[in-house]
Motif scaffolding. Structure first.
Motif, PDB file in Angstrom:
ATOM      1  N   TYR A 136      38.617  11.987  40.212  1.00 15.52           N
ATOM      2  CA  TYR A 136      37.177  11.808  40.053  1.00 15.52           C
ATOM      3  C   TYR A 136      36.516  11.993  41.405  1.00 15.52           C
ATOM      4  O   TYR A 136      36.999  11.520  42.436  1.00 15.52           O
ATOM      5  N   HIS A 137      35.384  12.707  41.430  1.00 20.38           N
ATOM      6  CA  HIS A 137      34.594  12.881  42.640  1.00 20.38           C
ATOM      7  C   HIS A 137      33.347  12.019  42.519  1.00 20.38           C
ATOM      8  O   HIS A 137      32.716  11.970  41.459  1.00 20.38           O
ATOM      9  N   ALA A 138      32.979  11.327  43.615  1.00 24.39           N
ATOM     10  CA  ALA A 138      31.854  10.393  43.540  1.00 24.39           C
ATOM     11  C   ALA A 138      30.548  11.094  43.195  1.00 24.39           C
ATOM     12  O   ALA A 138      29.643  10.485  42.632  1.00 24.39           O
ATOM     13  N   PHE A 139      30.423  12.369  43.570  1.00 25.86           N
ATOM     14  CA  PHE A 139      29.225  13.119  43.195  1.00 25.86           C
ATOM     15  C   PHE A 139      29.596  14.145  42.131  1.00 25.86           C
ATOM     16  O   PHE A 139      29.900  15.296  42.429  1.00 25.86           O
ATOM     17  N   THR A 140      29.618  13.686  40.882  1.00 25.24           N
ATOM     18  CA  THR A 140      29.915  14.569  39.766  1.00 25.24           C
ATOM     19  C   THR A 140      28.680  14.655  38.878  1.00 25.24           C
ATOM     20  O   THR A 140      28.115  13.627  38.501  1.00 25.24           O
ATOM     21  N   GLY A 141      28.230  15.877  38.575  1.00 23.69           N
ATOM     22  CA  GLY A 141      27.030  16.082  37.780  1.00 23.69           C
ATOM     23  C   GLY A 141      27.172  15.547  36.366  1.00 23.69           C
ATOM     24  O   GLY A 141      28.281  15.234  35.930  1.00 23.69           O
ATOM     25  N   PRO A 142      26.093  15.430  35.607  1.00 16.89           N
ATOM     26  CA  PRO A 142      24.748  15.899  35.981  1.00 16.89           C
ATOM     27  C   PRO A 142      24.031  14.958  36.947  1.00 16.89           C
ATOM     28  O   PRO A 142      23.913  13.766  36.665  1.00 16.89           O
ATOM     29  N   ILE A 143      23.560  15.499  38.061  1.00 16.50           N
ATOM     30  CA  ILE A 143      22.772  14.722  39.007  1.00 16.50           C
ATOM     31  C   ILE A 143      21.556  15.561  39.407  1.00 16.50           C
ATOM     32  O   ILE A 143      21.697  16.720  39.792  1.00 16.50           O
ATOM     33  N   ASN A 144      20.384  14.941  39.283  1.00 13.09           N
ATOM     34  CA  ASN A 144      19.155  15.613  39.716  1.00 13.09           C
ATOM     35  C   ASN A 144      18.744  15.082  41.080  1.00 13.09           C
ATOM     36  O   ASN A 144      19.050  13.945  41.431  1.00 13.09           O
ATOM     37  N   LYS A 145      18.017  15.925  41.806  1.00 14.76           N
ATOM     38  CA  LYS A 145      17.413  15.451  43.056  1.00 14.76           C
ATOM     39  C   LYS A 145      16.222  14.564  42.738  1.00 14.76           C
ATOM     40  O   LYS A 145      15.764  14.509  41.596  1.00 14.76           O
ATOM     41  N   GLN A 146      15.710  13.886  43.771  1.00 17.00           N
ATOM     42  CA  GLN A 146      14.620  12.927  43.557  1.00 17.00           C
ATOM     43  C   GLN A 146      13.409  13.584  42.894  1.00 17.00           C
ATOM     44  O   GLN A 146      12.736  12.962  42.070  1.00 17.00           O
ATOM     45  N   ASP A 147      13.131  14.844  43.230  1.00 16.00           N
ATOM     46  CA  ASP A 147      11.959  15.505  42.666  1.00 16.00           C
ATOM     47  C   ASP A 147      12.203  16.017  41.245  1.00 16.00           C
ATOM     48  O   ASP A 147      11.324  16.657  40.645  1.00 16.00           O
ATOM     49  N   GLY A 148      13.380  15.737  40.692  1.00 16.47           N
ATOM     50  CA  GLY A 148      13.648  16.113  39.310  1.00 16.47           C
ATOM     51  C   GLY A 148      14.386  17.440  39.156  1.00 16.47           C
ATOM     52  O   GLY A 148      14.855  17.766  38.065  1.00 16.47           O
ATOM     53  N   SER A 149      14.487  18.205  40.231  1.00  8.81           N
ATOM     54  CA  SER A 149      15.202  19.474  40.134  1.00  8.81           C
ATOM     55  C   SER A 149      16.704  19.227  40.021  1.00  8.81           C
ATOM     56  O   SER A 149      17.210  18.214  40.484  1.00  8.81           O
ATOM     57  N   VAL A 150      17.385  20.176  39.384  1.00  8.21           N
ATOM     58  CA  VAL A 150      18.812  19.993  39.143  1.00  8.21           C
ATOM     59  C   VAL A 150      19.600  20.236  40.424  1.00  8.21           C
ATOM     60  O   VAL A 150      19.413  21.239  41.109  1.00  8.21           O
ATOM     61  N   TRP A 151      20.468  19.290  40.767  1.00  7.44           N
ATOM     62  CA  TRP A 151      21.342  19.486  41.925  1.00  7.44           C
ATOM     63  C   TRP A 151      22.728  19.892  41.438  1.00  7.44           C
ATOM     64  O   TRP A 151      23.250  20.928  41.818  1.00  7.44           O
ATOM     65  N   LEU A 152      23.301  19.050  40.576  1.00  5.74           N
ATOM     66  CA  LEU A 152      24.635  19.347  40.064  1.00  5.74           C
ATOM     67  C   LEU A 152      24.572  19.404  38.537  1.00  5.74           C
ATOM     68  O   LEU A 152      24.035  18.498  37.899  1.00  5.74           O
ATOM     69  N   ALA A 153      25.099  20.482  37.975  1.00  2.00           N
ATOM     70  CA  ALA A 153      25.142  20.598  36.525  1.00  2.00           C
ATOM     71  C   ALA A 153      26.248  19.681  35.991  1.00  2.00           C
ATOM     72  O   ALA A 153      27.040  19.128  36.753  1.00  2.00           O
ATOM     73  N   ASP A 154      26.267  19.530  34.675  1.00  2.00           N
ATOM     74  CA  ASP A 154      27.240  18.628  34.053  1.00  2.00           C
ATOM     75  C   ASP A 154      28.667  19.001  34.462  1.00  2.00           C
ATOM     76  O   ASP A 154      29.094  20.143  34.305  1.00  2.00           O
ATOM     77  N   GLY A 155      29.377  18.041  35.029  1.00  2.00           N
ATOM     78  CA  GLY A 155      30.771  18.271  35.385  1.00  2.00           C
ATOM     79  C   GLY A 155      30.976  18.930  36.739  1.00  2.00           C
ATOM     80  O   GLY A 155      32.092  18.978  37.250  1.00  2.00           O
ATOM     81  N   GLU A 156      29.909  19.425  37.345  1.00  3.61           N
ATOM     82  CA  GLU A 156      30.019  20.076  38.645  1.00  3.61           C
ATOM     83  C   GLU A 156      30.165  19.010  39.742  1.00  3.61           C
ATOM     84  O   GLU A 156      29.564  17.935  39.658  1.00  3.61           O
ATOM     85  N   THR A 157      30.965  19.288  40.752  1.00  3.59           N
ATOM     86  CA  THR A 157      31.080  18.324  41.849  1.00  3.59           C
ATOM     87  C   THR A 157      30.473  18.912  43.113  1.00  3.59           C
ATOM     88  O   THR A 157      30.413  20.131  43.283  1.00  3.59           O
ATOM     89  N   ALA A 158      30.014  18.012  43.987  1.00  8.04           N
ATOM     90  CA  ALA A 158      29.334  18.445  45.205  1.00  8.04           C
ATOM     91  C   ALA A 158      30.328  19.064  46.176  1.00  8.04           C
ATOM     92  O   ALA A 158      31.475  18.621  46.277  1.00  8.04           O
ATOM     93  N   ASP A 159      29.874  20.119  46.880  1.00  7.71           N
ATOM     94  CA  ASP A 159      30.746  20.696  47.901  1.00  7.71           C
ATOM     95  C   ASP A 159      30.525  19.963  49.225  1.00  7.71           C
ATOM     96  O   ASP A 159      29.480  19.344  49.457  1.00  7.71           O
ATOM     97  N   ASP A 160      31.512  20.043  50.096  1.00 12.42           N
ATOM     98  CA  ASP A 160      31.460  19.282  51.340  1.00 12.42           C
ATOM     99  C   ASP A 160      30.297  19.694  52.234  1.00 12.42           C
ATOM    100  O   ASP A 160      29.732  18.866  52.947  1.00 12.42           O
ATOM    101  N   GLY A 161      29.937  20.974  52.190  1.00  6.50           N
ATOM    102  CA  GLY A 161      28.841  21.435  53.046  1.00  6.50           C
ATOM    103  C   GLY A 161      27.538  20.724  52.721  1.00  6.50           C
ATOM    104  O   GLY A 161      26.832  20.241  53.606  1.00  6.50           O
ATOM    105  N   THR A 162      27.209  20.659  51.418  1.00  4.67           N
ATOM    106  CA  THR A 162      25.979  19.979  51.005  1.00  4.67           C
ATOM    107  C   THR A 162      26.048  18.501  51.350  1.00  4.67           C
ATOM    108  O   THR A 162      25.078  17.911  51.832  1.00  4.67           O
TER     109      THR A 162
END
Lengths: 358, 307
Positions: free
Chosen positions: A315-341
């Motif tokens: 499990y990755h702590a940043f696993t989608g779906p996660i939106n940014k504060q302004d409501g835009s999509v950051w991570l789609a369902d099941g997508e995990t954040a890359d280290d660069g971001t």
């Protein structure tokens, strides 16, 4: 004059010996600390790492440290001083030493530098950090379950990616178990100022927070929570078990010893190279302190399961779906954040009502 | 932003706690200045009191003994200043600054073994019924004894300076030391007693930080509280009730700033941390424009009984 002669003789002897004895010269490892070693948190754990190096290598290594070095212009002077005094490897253990470390590294190409939590590297500058956000995920889970008022107070230090990452991770996991949870965030603009941290904790408690998370290094918020009663906290950087079982219900423990030993060994072997290390629970760089009896058994089991899933990498702590504060999509369902971001994270996720200060 | 989440009652209660160290230090410094002595070493005396109080508190397990030791410690270092300025006639400004630097260094030295330790807890007065009253309960009856001690000190200083014979002599010494000397008052002795009182108060204020407000010891713990206390004395134009007002006002600024942040309104920290000094400057401009500053006539002047 009589007494001077043997000393001079000894000095000549010593000079004569330096050639062949060079290999046996202890490797000198330096540490620059942002707080006092007695802070009970961040700097305390780095110093534990230094002591682990001393214990592991014995006489083969000599360590030096300077504590309470301010981030800023003075840091370069302190680092330079340490390099001039003959250190072969220098760990600079706070984000704010980033530019000072690079500047000093340019002046001393033969000295190896290791900068904690930064992102700028050089030929003789490595960076290393721990995935504290994995620990924050565990804290968030416990916080979401434990809060009665649904208000979680967060004492943040500086608006840098590492701190923002921690807030986001804690928020995601608190929200997941408790949709009504709300975060109140105070920026203390310090890593270590017990008076200010205590005041910040009190202000948050006065405004209804019954869980305090801190990203500052002292135990003062623990003491403030203790005197308020019925407020839970988490040890930061160190176990802070003096404050358990209440208010401290768990903790994130930084474990730098193995890394420091490995890097010192690399210098001794002559295999040191500039690397970027970012380890988490799995590699043992981030530890989760004992979850105390103040936490119900089912919550504890859930938190421990999360810890193990993070550790094994399933499990990755940043696993989608996660939106940014302004409501835009950051991570789609099941997508995990890359280290660069993650490394450059400068935005809150959806649901946090505060603004990141400039 | 949600200002309604700030509870004004709790805000006042916590600003009283935040203001107590500077109130104690400021009321002591006011008495010193009323006697005609300018002691800029408040910060040094406070931090000495903080470390001595913490060390004794930890070793004996008794916060009360810690506070007593802090007062004695503060008075002891103030006597360094007293001997230098009153008997050796050294410059008060330079000696006071020296005392601050000395206190910071000495406290760091004494405090090294105590970093990271926990202090014994000073119990709050929990008065049945009264503490549970709405509004006034948390503000007036929910504190620890030192908060009340600081308020009692303000009353005593006000009464003592205004109505007692000793207060009259002290003010006479501060207004015109030559006249007081001509009347047969022991100027040096009165001033030494005032300096010791100021040192004891500063020591208590420092110990309140290390034993109650934080509560732990770190180097540089007082973080400029002594300078704010000095500013408050000028802000108050050397009047006890205004010292109380100033201390709560200035103490309130830091608490208010954190509360505003938690409520979601971010005011840059720098504005609020400079505000006590800005207010003091404004007050200074105001009172000089009015022509009467209220400063004791002999403030900062050395006295030597010659001819």
């Amino acid at each position: 004059m009589k007494s001077l002669k043997p000393i001079l003789a000894g000095a000549v002897l010593a000079l004569g010996l330096t050639g062949p004895a060079m290999a046996a010269d202890p490797v000198k490892v330096g540490f620059i600390y942002v707080g006092p070693v007695g802070d009970g948190g961040w700097t305390y754990e780095h110093n534990q790492g230094r002591l682990a190096v001393e214990e592991h290598f014995g006489d083969a290594v000599e360590t030096v440290f300077q504590e309470s070095v301010p981030e800023g212009a003075d840091a370069e002077r302190a680092i330079t001083q340490m390099a001039l005094s003959g250190a072969d490897l220098i760990f600079t253990t706070s984000f704010g030493y980033m530019d000072a470390t690079l500047a000093a590294a340019e002046k001393f190409p033969d000295v190896k530098f290791e900068h904690a939590t930064g992102f700028k590297m050089g030929d003789n500058v490595s960076v290393y950090s721990a995935r504290f956000y994995e620990g924050r995920a565990v804290q968030g889970t416990i916080a979401g379950h434990m809060t009665q008022s649904n208000i979680v107070g967060y004492i943040a230090s500086f608006p840098i990616p590492e701190v923002i990452r921690g807030i986001n991770s804690a928020y995601i996991h608190a929200k997941r178990v408790n949709p009504d949870v709300e975060f109140k965030i105070i920026w203390a603009y310090t890593w270590f100022d017990p008076a200010k941290e205590a005041d910040a904790a009190t202000a948050l408690i006065d405004q209804g927070a019954d869980v305090i998370l801190q990203h500052t290094d002292s135990t003062a918020p623990q003491a403030a929570a203790q005197s308020a009663g019925n407020v839970i906290t988490f040890g930061q950087a160190s176990d802070m078990s003096d404050y358990g079982p209440m208010p401290r219900v768990s903790s994130i423990i930084d474990n730098w010893g193995p890394y420091y030993i490995a890097r010192t060994q690399a210098v001794i072997d002559g295999t040191w190279a500039s690397v970027n290390t970012w380890d988490g629970i799995g590699a043992g760089m981030v530890g989760i302190g004992d979850i105390s009896d103040a936490v119900p058994a089912d919550v504890r089991a859930e938190a421990e399961a999360l810890r193990d899933a993070l550790g094994s990498g399933e499990y990755h702590a940043f696993t989608g779906p996660i939106n940014k504060q302004d409501g835009s999509v950051w991570l789609a369902d099941g997508e995990t954040a890359d280290d660069g971001t993650l490394a450059g994270m400068g935005f809150y996720i959806e649901g946090i009502t505060d603004d990141i200060p400039n | 932003m949600d200002l309604s989440s700030i509870n004004p009652i709790l805000l006042i209660a916590s600003l009283m706690v935040a203001a107590t160290p500077i109130l104690l230090a400021a009321i002591g410094e006011m008495v010193v200045e009323k006697a005609g002595v300018l002691n800029l070493g408040v910060e040094g005396m406070m931090i000495t009191g903080a470390v001595v109080g913490f060390a004794i508190g930890v070793n004996t397990g008794s916060p009360a003994l810690g506070f007593i030791a802090a007062a004695l410690g503060g008075a002891a270092v103030s006597m360094l200043f007293g001997v230098l300025t009153q008997y050796l006639l050294s410059n008060q400004v330079a000696t006071g600054l020296g005392l601050t630097l000395f206190g910071l260094g000495l406290s760091a030295l004494i405090g090294k073994p105590y970093e990271g330790m926990k202090s014994p807890v000073l119990q709050k007065l929990d008065i049945p019924v009264l503490s549970d009253l709405p509004v006034v309960g948390p503000i007036l009856f929910g504190h620890d004894p030192v908060v009340y001690l600081s308020l009692i000190l303000v009353v005593l200083v006000w009464y003592g300076l205004k109505f007692s014979r000793a207060g009259l002599i002290l003010r006479a010494v501060g207004e015109n030391h030559e006249a007081a000397h001509a009347l047969g008052y022991k100027v040096i002795r009165v001033r030494l007693m005032a300096i010791a009182f100021g040192g004891a108060c500063a020591g208590l204020g420092g110990a309140y930080i290390s034993l109650v407000r934080v509560p732990q010891w770190v180097e540089g713990l007082t973080a400029g509280a002594g300078w704010i206390a000095l500013a408050i004395v000028v802000f108050a134009s050397w009047r006890p009730w205004r010292v109380l007002l100033g201390a709560y006002l200035f103490g309130g600024v830091s608490v208010l700033q954190l509360n505003l942040q938690a409520a979601g309104l971010a005011i840059p920290v720098e504005y609020l941390s400079m505000s006590p000094y800005v207010i003091t400057i404004v007050v200074l401009v105001f009172i000089s424009a009015r022509g009467q500053h209220g400063a004791p006539g002999s403030l900062g002047r050395s006295f030597h009984a010659s001819g």
